[in-house]
Design a protein around this motif. Structure first.
Motif, PDB file in Angstrom:
ATOM      1  N   SER A   1       0.828  -1.213   0.000  1.00  0.00           N
ATOM      2  CA  SER A   1       0.000   0.000   0.000  1.00  0.00           C
ATOM      3  C   SER A   1       0.858   1.257   0.000  1.00  0.00           C
ATOM      4  N   LEU A   2       1.996   1.223   0.688  1.00  0.00           N
ATOM      5  CA  LEU A   2       2.897   2.374   0.711  1.00  0.00           C
ATOM      6  C   LEU A   2       3.530   2.619  -0.657  1.00  0.00           C
ATOM      7  N   CYS A   3       3.868   1.535  -1.349  1.00  0.00           N
ATOM      8  CA  CYS A   3       4.625   1.649  -2.599  1.00  0.00           C
ATOM      9  C   CYS A   3       3.747   1.825  -3.831  1.00  0.00           C
ATOM     10  N   LYS A   4       2.461   1.559  -3.708  1.00  0.00           N
ATOM     11  CA  LYS A   4       1.575   1.593  -4.869  1.00  0.00           C
ATOM     12  C   LYS A   4       1.594   2.961  -5.541  1.00  0.00           C
ATOM     13  N   GLY A   5       1.926   2.962  -6.830  1.00  0.00           N
ATOM     14  CA  GLY A   5       1.937   4.198  -7.597  1.00  0.00           C
ATOM     15  C   GLY A   5       3.104   5.111  -7.309  1.00  0.00           C
TER      16      GLY A   5
END
Length: 274
Positions: A78-82
């Protein structure tokens, strides 16, 4: 010069951590605990990386509930998404997970770029045969495996499992699998770790948790294998990533070697700059 931190712990939410590691963090880096007392967003982490002049960071999941707690794969994803500057590494625990090869394939499809294994925390030998399907899958998918190879002060750690020698067999049996030794044999395995990185094309030394001022003391011939050394901070176990980077830039090594250590060697495995 692009800087890649190959070893960054998001370490939140704080409630996921056990009292002993949380106490160590409060003592070693109280500013981090104060800053990230609430769950940080990707923007918070990127802002911090900008302050520290770091271009990319590998964020590590931690599936080790009996030692530090759990930083889940879902949380790291979730932190790294996008966010292309934040590179997610998943965690799989041989004591808890079955069909690890299938699990890894699923995680890579979800966007993970590598895997972190913790032998001394998860209590397994890296050359155990039950791990071979996992290694075959990582080799097929072309993703690196980062192993904790070195001492640790956390309760529940059993050091016998992270002797670097067990990776010799893995490197021979999986010659196209990129193997990265986090902490580079910290403690009493520096010579073994250096020898393995010298012998095997697919073994790399990652220097997180080591004081940059001691690098040439631990590895007097470091310049000879400059293409095998990867920078990592082990943040938040250090108070400033930038200070470590700045010190490495002063080491009596060829500028091309320093550039390789701080980013280009990691990019060989992650293919960020391509």
């Amino acid at each position: 010069m692009k800087i890649i931190d190959f070893h960054y712990h998001p370490l939140s939410p704080l409630v996921d951590f056990l009292p002993q590691p949380m106490g160590l963090l409060r003592k070693r880096n109280p500013e981090w605990v104060k800053r990230f007392a609430n769950i940080p967003s990707a923007r918070d982490i990127l802002s911090f990386l900008d302050e520290e002049e770091i271009d990319y960071a590998v964020l590590l999941a931690e599936r080790i509930p009996t030692v530090t707690g759990i930083i889940s794969n879902e949380y790291v994803a979730s932190l790294c998404k996008g966010e292309p500057r934040l590179i997610p590494f998943c965690s799989i625990n041989p004591a808890l997970d079955i069909h690890m090869d299938v699990m890894l394939e699923k995680l890579v499809k979800e966007g993970f770029k590598g895997i972190k294994l913790w032998p001394s925390y998860q209590h397994f030998y890296p050359n155990q045969q039950n791990l071979y399907p996992l290694y075959a899958t990582a080799q097929k998918l072309g993703i690196p495996i980062l192993y904790h190879i070195g001492t640790s002060v956390f309760e529940g750690t059993k050091l016998k499992y992270c002797d670097p020698i067990y990776l010799d067999e893995v490197a021979v049996d999986f010659p196209k699998l990129n193997i990265v030794m986090a902490h580079a044999g910290r403690g009493f395995w520096y010579d073994k770790a250096f020898t393995l990185a010298s012998l095997h094309k697919n073994i790399f030394l990652e220097i997180s948790g080591l004081p940059p001022s001691k690098l040439l003391e631990y590895f007097p011939r470091l310049g000879r294998i400059g293409s095998k050394i990867i920078f990592g901070s082990d943040y938040p176990d250090v108070t400033s990533i930038k200070k470590n980077v700045d010190y490495i830039k002063t080491l009596p090594l060829e500028p091309s070697v320093i550039e390789a250590i701080l980013g280009l060697n990691a990019d060989k495995l992650l293919k960020i700059f391509a």
